[in-house]
Scaffold this motif. Structure first.
Motif, PDB file in Angstrom:
ATOM      1  N   ALA A 217      41.604  43.262  29.406  1.00  0.00           N
ATOM      2  CA  ALA A 217      41.010  42.382  30.424  1.00  0.00           C
ATOM      3  C   ALA A 217      39.438  42.427  30.428  1.00  0.00           C
ATOM      4  O   ALA A 217      38.733  41.441  30.445  1.00  0.00           O
ATOM      5  CB  ALA A 217      41.623  42.424  31.627  1.00  0.00           C
ATOM      6  N   LEU A 218      39.073  43.732  30.167  1.00  0.00           N
ATOM      7  CA  LEU A 218      37.468  44.035  30.212  1.00  0.00           C
ATOM      8  C   LEU A 218      36.807  43.305  28.816  1.00  0.00           C
ATOM      9  O   LEU A 218      35.807  42.989  29.128  1.00  0.00           O
ATOM     10  CB  LEU A 218      37.112  45.465  30.431  1.00  0.00           C
ATOM     11  N   ALA A 219      37.417  43.463  27.801  1.00  0.00           N
ATOM     12  CA  ALA A 219      37.064  43.153  26.633  1.00  0.00           C
ATOM     13  C   ALA A 219      36.756  41.473  26.530  1.00  0.00           C
ATOM     14  O   ALA A 219      35.872  41.123  25.743  1.00  0.00           O
ATOM     15  CB  ALA A 219      37.897  43.643  25.526  1.00  0.00           C
ATOM     16  N   ARG A 220      37.334  40.785  27.464  1.00  0.00           N
ATOM     17  CA  ARG A 220      37.297  39.457  27.426  1.00  0.00           C
ATOM     18  C   ARG A 220      35.854  39.019  28.071  1.00  0.00           C
ATOM     19  O   ARG A 220      35.293  37.918  27.868  1.00  0.00           O
ATOM     20  CB  ARG A 220      38.189  38.643  28.299  1.00  0.00           C
ATOM     21  N   HIS A 221      35.273  40.063  28.978  1.00  0.00           N
ATOM     22  CA  HIS A 221      34.177  39.897  29.525  1.00  0.00           C
ATOM     23  C   HIS A 221      32.917  40.999  29.350  1.00  0.00           C
ATOM     24  O   HIS A 221      33.180  42.005  30.012  1.00  0.00           O
ATOM     25  CB  HIS A 221      34.156  39.676  31.227  1.00  0.00           C
ATOM     26  N   PRO A 222      32.513  40.956  28.159  1.00  0.00           N
ATOM     27  CA  PRO A 222      31.626  42.043  27.632  1.00  0.00           C
ATOM     28  C   PRO A 222      30.504  42.437  28.710  1.00  0.00           C
ATOM     29  O   PRO A 222      29.949  41.514  29.258  1.00  0.00           O
ATOM     30  CB  PRO A 222      30.908  41.758  26.425  1.00  0.00           C
ATOM     31  N   ALA A 223      30.450  43.755  28.905  1.00  0.00           N
ATOM     32  CA  ALA A 223      29.086  44.150  29.822  1.00  0.00           C
ATOM     33  C   ALA A 223      27.842  43.831  29.251  1.00  0.00           C
ATOM     34  O   ALA A 223      27.469  43.899  28.346  1.00  0.00           O
ATOM     35  CB  ALA A 223      29.448  45.708  29.874  1.00  0.00           C
ATOM     36  N   THR A 224      27.086  43.550  30.450  1.00  0.00           N
ATOM     37  CA  THR A 224      25.746  43.249  30.253  1.00  0.00           C
ATOM     38  C   THR A 224      24.774  44.406  30.614  1.00  0.00           C
ATOM     39  O   THR A 224      25.254  45.343  31.224  1.00  0.00           O
ATOM     40  CB  THR A 224      25.297  41.655  31.152  1.00  0.00           C
ATOM     41  N   PRO A 225      23.470  44.238  30.143  1.00  0.00           N
ATOM     42  CA  PRO A 225      22.739  45.362  30.695  1.00  0.00           C
ATOM     43  C   PRO A 225      22.639  45.413  32.144  1.00  0.00           C
ATOM     44  O   PRO A 225      22.500  46.729  32.863  1.00  0.00           O
ATOM     45  CB  PRO A 225      21.131  44.963  30.232  1.00  0.00           C
ATOM     46  N   SER A 226      22.775  44.378  32.790  1.00  0.00           N
ATOM     47  CA  SER A 226      22.820  44.626  34.258  1.00  0.00           C
ATOM     48  C   SER A 226      23.742  45.284  34.892  1.00  0.00           C
ATOM     49  O   SER A 226      23.822  45.836  35.961  1.00  0.00           O
ATOM     50  CB  SER A 226      22.434  42.965  34.955  1.00  0.00           C
ATOM     51  N   ASP A 227      25.170  44.932  34.075  1.00  0.00           N
ATOM     52  CA  ASP A 227      26.247  45.785  34.603  1.00  0.00           C
ATOM     53  C   ASP A 227      26.044  47.277  34.525  1.00  0.00           C
ATOM     54  O   ASP A 227      26.334  48.112  35.559  1.00  0.00           O
ATOM     55  CB  ASP A 227      27.401  45.481  33.955  1.00  0.00           C
ATOM     56  N   THR A 228      25.408  47.934  33.417  1.00  0.00           N
ATOM     57  CA  THR A 228      25.419  49.277  33.295  1.00  0.00           C
ATOM     58  C   THR A 228      24.143  49.764  34.168  1.00  0.00           C
ATOM     59  O   THR A 228      24.225  50.685  34.672  1.00  0.00           O
ATOM     60  CB  THR A 228      24.731  49.587  31.719  1.00  0.00           C
ATOM     61  N   LEU A 229      22.952  48.879  34.452  1.00  0.00           N
ATOM     62  CA  LEU A 229      22.072  49.261  35.172  1.00  0.00           C
ATOM     63  C   LEU A 229      22.506  49.466  36.551  1.00  0.00           C
ATOM     64  O   LEU A 229      22.114  50.608  37.467  1.00  0.00           O
ATOM     65  CB  LEU A 229      20.907  48.216  35.229  1.00  0.00           C
ATOM     66  N   ALA A 230      23.313  48.701  37.016  1.00  0.00           N
ATOM     67  CA  ALA A 230      23.825  48.671  38.495  1.00  0.00           C
ATOM     68  C   ALA A 230      24.726  49.832  38.714  1.00  0.00           C
ATOM     69  O   ALA A 230      24.731  50.643  39.580  1.00  0.00           O
ATOM     70  CB  ALA A 230      24.773  47.311  38.779  1.00  0.00           C
ATOM     71  N   ALA A 231      25.357  50.107  37.706  1.00  0.00           N
ATOM     72  CA  ALA A 231      26.285  51.158  37.490  1.00  0.00           C
ATOM     73  C   ALA A 231      25.642  52.727  37.543  1.00  0.00           C
ATOM     74  O   ALA A 231      26.124  53.678  38.088  1.00  0.00           O
ATOM     75  CB  ALA A 231      27.364  51.272  36.281  1.00  0.00           C
ATOM     76  N   ARG A 232      24.357  52.688  36.728  1.00  0.00           N
ATOM     77  CA  ARG A 232      23.605  53.820  37.172  1.00  0.00           C
ATOM     78  C   ARG A 232      23.002  53.892  38.225  1.00  0.00           C
ATOM     79  O   ARG A 232      22.625  55.011  38.839  1.00  0.00           O
ATOM     80  CB  ARG A 232      22.680  53.754  35.899  1.00  0.00           C
ATOM     81  N   MET A 233      22.358  52.956  38.843  1.00  0.00           N
ATOM     82  CA  MET A 233      21.662  53.081  39.995  1.00  0.00           C
ATOM     83  C   MET A 233      22.197  52.933  41.483  1.00  0.00           C
ATOM     84  O   MET A 233      21.787  53.809  42.488  1.00  0.00           O
ATOM     85  CB  MET A 233      20.427  51.675  39.952  1.00  0.00           C
ATOM     86  N   LEU A 234      23.208  52.530  41.706  1.00  0.00           N
ATOM     87  CA  LEU A 234      24.007  52.140  43.094  1.00  0.00           C
ATOM     88  C   LEU A 234      24.395  53.552  43.343  1.00  0.00           C
ATOM     89  O   LEU A 234      24.132  53.706  44.593  1.00  0.00           O
ATOM     90  CB  LEU A 234      25.040  51.121  42.960  1.00  0.00           C
ATOM     91  N   PRO A 235      24.812  54.420  42.701  1.00  0.00           N
ATOM     92  CA  PRO A 235      25.280  55.774  43.094  1.00  0.00           C
ATOM     93  C   PRO A 235      23.869  56.606  43.572  1.00  0.00           C
ATOM     94  O   PRO A 235      24.029  57.446  44.311  1.00  0.00           O
ATOM     95  CB  PRO A 235      25.898  56.407  41.874  1.00  0.00           C
ATOM     96  N   LEU A 236      22.803  56.276  42.830  1.00  0.00           N
ATOM     97  CA  LEU A 236      21.434  57.019  43.612  1.00  0.00           C
ATOM     98  C   LEU A 236      20.793  56.482  44.438  1.00  0.00           C
ATOM     99  O   LEU A 236      19.930  57.050  45.191  1.00  0.00           O
ATOM    100  CB  LEU A 236      20.297  56.629  42.208  1.00  0.00           C
ATOM    101  N   ALA A 237      21.539  55.348  45.174  1.00  0.00           N
ATOM    102  CA  ALA A 237      20.722  54.718  46.351  1.00  0.00           C
ATOM    103  C   ALA A 237      20.750  55.725  47.644  1.00  0.00           C
ATOM    104  O   ALA A 237      19.655  55.972  48.053  1.00  0.00           O
ATOM    105  CB  ALA A 237      21.794  53.426  46.661  1.00  0.00           C
TER     106      ALA A 237
END
Length: 253
Positions: free
Chosen positions: A116-136
């Motif tokens: 299911a995820l392969a149908r919607h490839p991750a964008t740079p903003s997805d990765t940025l959010a994944a890295r930044m939000l836990p640091l909030a």
């Protein structure tokens, strides 16, 4: 390093499959009392789901570290991050069911998570959010510590004569200088407490106050710009941190 928070098994279903299931239920003449568990075809642990999401974002493999339950409960009790005591209880209970009744009732098999995820490839903003939000929480806590230190140190640790030394260049002395130190310190403490309490706009208020401090110091003590320890230049880093915390206050805006 992935935190393994344990818990029961989950069977995540893609949103596309959930929508398809609702649509098929609306189209088919089924009994009103039918109950269908909306689940995916795979049962897994939360840490396995996180690993799949990492691969979707193009990140490498990572080792997992089992998190003690008392740490998770402490984090949930303090309100650090998205976990709550209720969500921790739900995690322990798990959230899965056999997929066969779903397939038999609706006539199709939901997709595995990776497919299911392969149908919607991750964008740079997805990765940025994944890295930044836990640091909030850490960024907010560090910024609050800077403001609390800026307010408490002049009042508790340094001599008042040292605090009022630069104020003499503004023509302030005696009671006026002491009152200015107290006003500035209390303002710093207020911003630090507002950050801890998650008051909206606290970081932006800090940007304004830090900018005022920096402009005044540039005017009355330009030599601080050449200080080898960066006494004034470091304010730029605090301003950047403040803007980052402010930008992360409402990620859905």
């Amino acid at each position: 390093m992935l935190p393994d928070i344990g818990g029961g098994l989950v069977a995540p279903i893609a949103i596309d499959d959930l929508v398809e299931a609702v649509w098929r239920l609306l189209q088919r003449p089924l009994p009103m009392a039918v109950v269908v568990d909306a689940v995916g075809p795979e049962k897994m642990r939360i840490v396995d789901l996180i690993s799949i999401l990492r691969r979707w974002q193009g990140l490498g493999a990572a080792r997992s570290l089992q998190m003690p339950r008392w740490i998770l409960r402490a984090v949930a009790s303090l309100g650090i991050g998205p976990m709550t005591l209720e969500s921790l209880t739900m995690l322990d209970a798990g959230n899965s069911a056999p997929v066969e009744p779903f397939v038999a009732t609706l006539g199709f098999t939901p997709q595995p998570v990776a497919q299911a995820l392969a149908r919607h490839p991750a964008t740079p903003s997805d990765t940025l959010a994944a890295r930044m939000l836990p640091l909030a929480p850490a960024l907010r806590g560090l910024l609050a510590a800077v403001w609390l230190a800026g307010g408490l140190v002049p009042l508790l640790l340094t001599p008042m004569s040292q605090n009022t030394h630069l104020l003499a260049r503004l023509g302030l002395a005696g009671t006026g200088a002491v009152g200015t130190v107290w006003a500035g310190s209390l303002a710093d403490i207020a911003i630090g407490l507002a950050l801890i309490l998650h008051w909206r706009g606290a970081a932006l208020a800090g940007v304004v106050l830090m900018s005022v401090y920096s402009l005044i110091l540039c005017a009355i003590a330009p030599e601080l710009l050449a200080d080898p320890f960066g006494a004034l230049v470091k304010n730029l880093a605090v301003l950047g941190l403040s803007l980052a915390v402010h930008a992360m206050e409402n990620p859905h805006a």
